[in-house]
Every structure is written in C-alpha cells, then in structure tokens.
Motif scaffolding. Structure first.
Motif, short mmCIF file in Angstrom:
data_model
loop_
_atom_site.label_atom_id
_atom_site.label_comp_id
_atom_site.label_asym_id
_atom_site.label_seq_id
_atom_site.Cartn_x
_atom_site.Cartn_y
_atom_site.Cartn_z
N HIS A 68 7.42 5.94 5.58
CA HIS A 68 6.19 6.13 6.64
C HIS A 68 6.00 7.12 7.64
O HIS A 68 5.53 7.55 8.92
CB HIS A 68 5.29 5.27 7.14
CG HIS A 68 4.84 3.88 6.05
ND1 HIS A 68 5.76 3.33 4.97
CD2 HIS A 68 3.59 3.71 5.93
CE1 HIS A 68 4.97 2.48 4.74
NE2 HIS A 68 3.60 2.87 4.91
N GLU A 114 2.26 -0.40 8.70
CA GLU A 114 1.41 0.42 10.17
C GLU A 114 1.49 0.00 11.33
O GLU A 114 1.13 0.50 11.99
CB GLU A 114 -0.24 0.34 9.12
CG GLU A 114 -0.24 -0.52 9.12
CD GLU A 114 -0.26 -1.31 7.70
OE1 GLU A 114 -1.00 -2.42 7.44
OE2 GLU A 114 0.23 -1.28 7.45
N ASN A 115 1.78 -1.79 11.29
CA ASN A 115 2.15 -1.34 12.38
C ASN A 115 3.42 -1.74 13.60
O ASN A 115 3.39 -3.09 14.43
CB ASN A 115 0.91 -3.03 13.28
CG ASN A 115 -0.29 -2.77 13.14
OD1 ASN A 115 -1.01 -2.04 12.95
ND2 ASN A 115 -0.53 -4.15 11.97
#
Length: 658
Positions: free
Chosen positions: A439, A498-499
């Motif tokens: 990511h 994503e957090n």
C-alpha cells in the motif's frame, strides 16, 4: 634490521608488547592488503621500540623470563603480529584478538593476488598456494604445484618459482627500527610518544591511558576486567572495557574524568574493581526483575550506569529500600529516553554524580527535570520513532514485561525464561510489512515502534502475514481482553490497512498513557515492599528474535552484504541503531546499519546506511561527520573501491597502520 631478525627476537622474548597496548585489531582484508604491499615491494614504514629493564617491564602474555633489557613494541604491533602469524603459522605469545585473521592466507600463482582460503575455489587447486606453508616448508614444498600448473613449460615454471621466491624473500627485507631509551622515559612519556607516532592508526583512548598507568603496577588489571566483561557477555550483555573503567572511576572518585584515577593507588583500584563488578551484576538483575530489561538488545542508557554504581557504593553495594530503587530507575529510564548521556558524556555524568553525592536520588531527578524544562512526561508523538533502534523500543519492551502483556494465542503473560520449543519471544509487526509495502508505506512507517508488539514464536508463525482486520477480530472473539494487554486500539475501523496512520496515532496515545502511569509509579515508590534481588548475575535470559515470521528483507541486498563483510572480517554493524548528534546527543535518525567506528573498527570514520533520510536528517548526519549511504549497492562500491586501492576507510594506507 631484517624482518626475520625481528621475528626471531619475538620468539626469544627480546621483543614483546607493553601491557598498555590494545590487542590485535586488523581484519583479514588488512592482512591481505599488507601482504600485497610487501609482495610488490611497497614501503611499509618503520618500527619503534622502547628499551627498558626486563625485570620491571609489564608485557602482554606474561613475564618473559629475560634478564637485562627488553624491547617493547610501540609502533608496529599490527604489522609484526601479522608477519609473525602468517610466517610462523601461529600467533605470537602476546597475541590478543581474533586469530582467524592470521590463518588461511593463500597466493594465486597466475594472478599474483592474495586471498583467504575459500574451499569452493581453492580446495585441490594447485594455482592457490598456502602462504604459511610456503614460509615453513620453503620453495621445495611447492614444486609439485608448480610442475602441475606449468607442465613442460620451463619458462612458465621459472615465472612461478620467481613469484614464490619473492614471497619467501619478504622475511629478508630490511626495515628501520627506532629505539626509545633512557631512564627518563617513564610510562607516561612512552604512552605520549605512542600516541604521537601512531596518529594515523589506533590511538589510545583516555581510558587506555588511565589503564596503562594501572597496568604498570598491576599487570593483571586488564585480564581481570576482561574476565568480568566475558561473564556479562555470557549472560547476554556486551560492554566495553572503557565502560567498565568509567564505572570503577565513578565508584572510587565520584567523578567521570579518567584522569582522576591517577590519584588512586593499585590496592584501592583492585578493591574498587571488585565492588564495581558486583554492583553492575546486582544492577543487571534488578533491572531485569523490576523493569524487565533482561538482555542487551533492550538495555539502553548504559552510560548512566556509573551514576547507579556510585549510588550502590554509598549504600554498601545494595539498595537500602525499594523506594530508592524505584526512584533511581525512574531517573534511569527518563535519562535514556531523553539522551541524557549521549552527547558530552563526561559533563553530564559529572553533573549527575555531583547531584547524587549532594542530595541523593531526589536531587538527581531534579537535575534531569530541570534539563527537560521542568517536565518528565512521555508524549504520544515520542513513539513516532521507527525501528528497534529507537530509544522508545526498550520502553515498549519494558511496558510489555512490567504490565504482563499476554500472548495473542495462548493468553500467557510474556515473561522471562519461557519454556518450550516455540516459546521464545519475537517482535511482531501488528500490520504485516508485506501488506504495508503493497500500500505504499515507507520503511520508517512500516517499522514504527507503535507497529511492534511481542509474541511467542509459535503465535507469530500462526499469524503470519494475515490482515489485522482478520486476525485481530479472531483473537478478540476467542480470548476477550487479550488485545488490550498489548495496547491495541479496539476501534475495528482502525484495523484496516487504509487506516494504518490513525491506528498508529491511537496506539501511541495508549502507550504514552501506560508509560507515564508506570514511570509515575516508580517515582512514587511502592507503599511497602521488601527488596529481593539475586546477588549473582542470572545467566538465563529471554531470547528475543529481531525478526518475525512476516519478515521480508527491508533493505535489498543487506543480508548478502553483511555476509560479505563477515567473510572479509570487517566489523559487524549495529542494526536498526539510533544515530545521534555527536555534539548534542540529540537523536538524528535510526540507521538500517551503523558502524560507529568505521567498517574496520577502532580507526575509521563512522558509516551509516540509511535509505530513507529526510533532507534535515541528511544535513545533520553530514554535519556530524558521518559517511552516509542510501543503498547497499552504494556502500558495496565504496568498500570495493577502498579494498581495491589498498586504502583503509579512514583514508590511511592499510600497510602503514600499526
């Protein structure tokens, strides 16, 4: 004087090593370069000896049994030891170091190069000649190899024999030897001469100078101290001789400067050394028992030990009560968190030793608090630092141990000496590295301290590289409350990749709260507790692996480069190590690999491998005279260039070092 005559004098005991000299520090790479220089006829410099009475000389390796005068080698130890070790096939009697640097040197008859034995390309291959065997057996011992290689080519045979003869003639080479003589040449004068003539090599530190004076009247001082260092190393704690001497100095004089030892007689030093060794072992047990800091990888703040040793000196070698112990440890943890002793070490130590002598632990804490602007508080942002080299990595381990954090699968509190095949502790990345890299997160973000926790090896293997949203939910369902013992935020939304930044912020806040609560508890002290600390150092320590089952190589090529450095006998680096400003002690960055004294050790400029430095960090490293590399390829090219030219990493020719 011919080299062979010098080596004969070493055999006879006419040339020896003064006790104040350090041991052998050359690497195989330096040995190889030195013999390449000798073979090519390059200048190798002269030698310097100190002529003194044999019966009063303190020599490395014990007494020589000589009468009359003896020549103590001041300049040329590394070269003489190398020549002796390779030509004789064994180190000299005064040898102290890694003997593997002197064994296995081979010469290639075709390329005229020197390399150390590598079975894959040298075993059974007549092109490679064992240099030690050549010196000991003479040319005749190598004629079979020459015949095999040259076959019927007489000219080629002559070439090979000439090359071998050039090696054997090294011992006949004449070198200049200067002598320091005269009754006025005291050990202080001689040590000063040593440092002046050896300015390009390994200079004696202030600690060496102090120890040299002690060894002049108690030759067993260094071996006695080395024995203590070896014992601690066996228990998982590696300390340096200067560090131990600094502790002794603080115990006996109450000051940090080594020069103060000049006023300490040998009898007092011997007593102080024994007291200090006992105190350090006592402290290591206390730190392991009270703070969980039970192995060297998590023992930060080593420069604070002289202060703690001094406190024990005031109380007969033991803490007088649990309150004193806890408040001292409150000071100790805060001192390493804020880098109290990483800059001007002697200045800070003198301030702290004076504070301790004047007002005990309470005054010590006051001085530290004032240096921090009145506050000793851990903030969430303090955990932003990345990797195991951060000052806050030992704090995370400390919190894990003192709060009894539980293993995710077994629910067992993570403690010292866990038994079982897969029960050793491992560092676990809560958000697996592979998924974070996918990511686009940087190495520093991936290896942030707030992404670490400790688990048993078995649990780490079971979790592998699973998504946090998946495995954390499974763990909490099966064993409610176990995540909270490891300060995992319970907001499920934060468990998604994503957090990740929000997860980090939330966990940093939880860790800061836990740290402040515990440190405040140390400051306030136990309400009532009898202190029980073993008097003998415990040798069973928690094994903590620095790699988990999700461990991919963060720095491409680093593992291969470290293997190459080990094969070349260059010093091993500190991995994931904090690099500080040498003037202020402030942390600059955490390096993937760090050589504080250069790749050769002792004499080099500090080398840093740090792929992700910011412009500010880069500027600070350059201002601190660090040699910085951002990839293993760049570092390898630098090493190869230095080796290929025969230059040491400190800018000195290999063949001119002592």
């Amino acid at each position: 004087m011919q080299i062979s005559q010098i080596l004969d004098k070493v055999d006879a005991g006419d040339i020896a090593l003064p006790e104040f000299q350090r041991g052998y520090v050359w690497t195989r790479d330096q040995v190889r370069g030195f013999f390449q220089s000798l073979y090519r006829g390059y200048p190798i410099g002269g030698f310097l000896t100190w002529s003194t009475k044999a019966e009063t000389a303190d020599t490395r390796g014990g007494t020589t049994g000589k009468d009359g005068t003896i020549q103590l080698l001041l300049d040329g130890q590394q070269r003489v030891t190398t020549l002796y070790g390779v030509t004789r096939g064994r180190p000299p009697r005064f040898f102290e170091g890694n003997s593997s640097a002197l064994t296995g040197l081979h010469f290639n008859l075709q390329t005229e190069s020197f390399e150390f034995y590598a079975p894959g390309k040298m075993k059974g291959n007549p092109v490679w000649v064992d240099v030690s065997a050549l010196f000991q057996g003479g040319l005749g011992s190598q004629l079979l190899a020459v015949t095999q290689l040259a076959d019927q080519d007489a000219a080629l045979q002559g070439t090979f024999i000439e090359r071998l003869n050039r090696i054997t003639q090294i011992k006949d080479r004449t070198v200049h030897v200067d002598e320091v003589t005269g009754a006025d040449k005291t050990i202080d004068v001689v040590v000063d001469i040593f440092n002046r003539v050896n300015s390009g090599g390994t200079k004696l530190s202030k600690g060496d100078l102090a120890l040299a004076a002690i060894c002049a009247t108690w030759p067993a001082a260094r071996p006695t101290m080395n024995e203590a260092l070896d014992n601690w190393s066996g228990a998982g704690f590696d300390f340096k001789l200067d560090w131990l001497l600094r502790n002794v100095n603080a115990v006996l004089t109450g000051e940090a400067q080594f020069s103060k030892l000049a006023d300490v007689d040998v009898a007092l030093f011997r007593t102080g050394l024994k007291e200090t060794v006992d105190s350090v072992s006592y402290l290591l047990n206390a730190l392991g028992g009270r703070l969980g800091l039970d192995h060297g990888r998590v023992l930060n703040g080593r420069a604070a030990f002289p202060v703690m040793s001094r406190l024990l000196h005031h109380h007969g070698g033991r803490f007088p009560d649990a309150m004193t112990r806890d408040r001292l440890f409150h000071w100790y943890v805060h001192s390493f968190l804020w880098g109290r002793h990483t800059g001007a070490t002697e200045t800070a130590l003198n301030q702290d030793l004076q504070a301790l002598d004047d007002g005990g632990v309470d005054r010590l804490i006051d001085v530290l608090r004032r240096s921090r602007g009145g506050l000793l508080t851990v903030r969430p942002d303090d955990f932003v630092g990345s990797s195991m080299g951060s000052r806050f990595y030992p704090l995370l381990y400390l919190l894990t141990r003192v709060y009894g954090a539980q293993d995710f699968v077994s629910g067992v509190p993570l403690r010292d000496g866990m038994l079982g095949r897969l029960s050793s502790l491992q560092v676990h990345h809560i958000f697996p590295k592979a998924r974070l890299y996918e990511h686009g997160y940087s190495r520093a973000e991936v290896n942030a301290v707030a992404n670490f926790c400790f688990l048993t090896q078995d649990t780490n293997l079971q979790i592998g590289a699973k998504s946090p949203a998946e495995y954390l939910e499974e763990i909490e369902t099966r064993m409610p409350g176990v995540l909270a013992t490891q300060w995992i935020p319970m907001d499920r939304a934060l468990w998604r990749i994503e957090n990740y930044p929000d997860f980090q912020a939330a966990r940093r806040a939880l860790l800061a709260d836990a740290a402040n609560d515990f440190l405040q508890a140390l400051h306030d002290g136990p309400s009532s507790a009898e202190l029980q600390v073993p008097t003998a150092l415990t040798t069973t320590r928690t094994a903590v692996s620095l790699a988990g089952s999700d461990d991919d190589e963060d720095i491409p090529g680093l593992a291969a480069l470290l293997s190459e450095l080990a094969a070349a006998d260059l010093v091993a680096p500190e991995l994931d190590s904090e690099v500080s400003d040498p003037r202020t002690g402030a942390a600059i960055t955490v390096a993937a690999a760090y050589w504080p004294q250069g790749l050769h050790g002792e004499v080099g400029v500090p080398v840093v491998l740090a792929p992700d430095t910011t412009p500010q960090e880069q500027a600070a490293l350059e201002a601190g005279d660090y040699r910085v590399f951002h990839s293993t390829d760049a570092l390898r090219r630098f090493i190869d260039n230095a080796r290929g030219t025969g230059d040491g990493l400190n800018g000195q020719r290999v063949c001119t070092n002592t």
